[in-house]
Design a protein around this motif. Sequence first.
Motif, PDB file in Angstrom:
ATOM      1  N   TYR A  84       0.805  -1.226   0.000  1.00 41.47           N
ATOM      2  CA  TYR A  84       0.000   0.000   0.000  1.00 41.47           C
ATOM      3  C   TYR A  84       0.840   1.279   0.000  1.00 41.47           C
ATOM      4  N   PRO A  99       2.252   4.239  -2.050  1.00 44.58           N
ATOM      5  CA  PRO A  99       2.077   4.857  -3.368  1.00 44.58           C
ATOM      6  C   PRO A  99       3.382   4.826  -4.158  1.00 44.58           C
ATOM      7  N   THR A 100       3.273   4.633  -5.451  1.00 45.66           N
ATOM      8  CA  THR A 100       4.462   4.492  -6.292  1.00 45.66           C
ATOM      9  C   THR A 100       5.439   5.643  -6.098  1.00 45.66           C
ATOM     10  N   HIS A 101       4.937   6.868  -6.008  1.00 40.45           N
ATOM     11  CA  HIS A 101       5.828   8.019  -5.900  1.00 40.45           C
ATOM     12  C   HIS A 101       6.464   8.158  -4.523  1.00 40.45           C
ATOM     13  N   HIS A 102       6.078   7.296  -3.578  1.00 46.82           N
ATOM     14  CA  HIS A 102       6.699   7.302  -2.249  1.00 46.82           C
ATOM     15  C   HIS A 102       7.768   6.220  -2.099  1.00 46.82           C
ATOM     16  N   ASP A 128       4.951  -1.678  -3.697  1.00 45.76           N
ATOM     17  CA  ASP A 128       4.313  -0.696  -4.568  1.00 45.76           C
ATOM     18  C   ASP A 128       2.828  -0.979  -4.734  1.00 45.76           C
ATOM     19  N   GLY A 142       0.717   1.140  -6.317  1.00 46.21           N
ATOM     20  CA  GLY A 142       0.151   1.923  -7.408  1.00 46.21           C
ATOM     21  C   GLY A 142       0.071   3.403  -7.075  1.00 46.21           C
ATOM     22  N   ALA A 143      -0.606   4.157  -7.914  1.00 47.07           N
ATOM     23  CA  ALA A 143      -0.606   5.618  -7.826  1.00 47.07           C
ATOM     24  C   ALA A 143      -1.016   6.138  -6.449  1.00 47.07           C
ATOM     25  N   ASP A 144      -2.076   5.586  -5.882  1.00 48.26           N
ATOM     26  CA  ASP A 144      -2.502   6.039  -4.548  1.00 48.26           C
ATOM     27  C   ASP A 144      -2.254   4.979  -3.475  1.00 48.26           C
ATOM     28  N   GLY A 145      -1.599   3.887  -3.849  1.00 48.06           N
ATOM     29  CA  GLY A 145      -1.272   2.827  -2.904  1.00 48.06           C
ATOM     30  C   GLY A 145      -2.351   1.780  -2.719  1.00 48.06           C
ATOM     31  N   ASP A 164      -4.171   0.064  -5.256  1.00 46.50           N
ATOM     32  CA  ASP A 164      -4.527  -0.774  -6.416  1.00 46.50           C
ATOM     33  C   ASP A 164      -4.826  -2.218  -6.028  1.00 46.50           C
ATOM     34  N   GLN A 220      -4.651   6.512   4.691  1.00 48.09           N
ATOM     35  CA  GLN A 220      -5.342   5.813   3.610  1.00 48.09           C
ATOM     36  C   GLN A 220      -6.596   5.082   4.080  1.00 48.09           C
TER      37      GLN A 220
END
Length: 267
Positions: free
Chosen positions: A174, A176-179, A197, A199-202, A204, A231
Amino acid sequence: MSLPSPLSSPVAGFVVDTLRAAGCVFAEDEARLMLSAARTRTELAALVARRAGGVPLEHVLGWAEFCGLRIAVEPGVFVPRRRTEFLAREAAALARPGSVVVDLCCGTGAVAAAVAAAVPGAEVHASDVEPAAVRCARRNLAAAGARVHEGDLYAPLPADLRGRVDVLIANAPYVPTHHIGLLPPEARDHEPLLALDGGADGLDVQRRVATAAPDWLAPGGALLIETSEDQAPSTARAVEDGGLVPRIAESEELYATVVIGIARRSR
């Protein structure tokens, strides 16, 4: 030659100093564990060198403590976190002897092992897509008689579990990819990206788990998903969108959050 165990000994002092210099916050505790694990000074030196080089302590030792159990951990496998003990405890509280328990994204099988130990007589299954994790989980769950399946989420589970699962557990990735780049090097460099990972918001993988959960849960069965405090509302919404009745459970002691979704008794 046996190794000295007191931390006041010169060898132990060197280990502590080396670990401290490498940035290990709990250098004394880690030194005790390494002194206990190593049979010779050569072995000790190898352990210390790996740890000082950034390898997670659990990968160095080959095990992690989880809910009072010693869980085997192989290199390249996600290390069970202490906060996840809350997920295990919440799951065990909902299980009974004879309950069907499924642990998705099981990693080492730590949560499944803890539930099996706490609830003798439960029928325990676990699954993971990573071959190394499945191999590790089979070691950890062999004594409990649990079955470990290799594949993506529900795909490898026996078909006869549909509609029969009383407790469905998911410690899905969970972050987010950018973290991912902000994670400690121990996780970022030594654990599989697939286990981190989300995904975008964790969320997915959590959404995939929640969407299919009603097909597998028994009436009144429970889905438990570990998530973060921030989240949790989104995780709860995903669980509700999947057709379950959600609630959020939190542990201040472990700084842990779990969303629990209950399957309706009439469909």
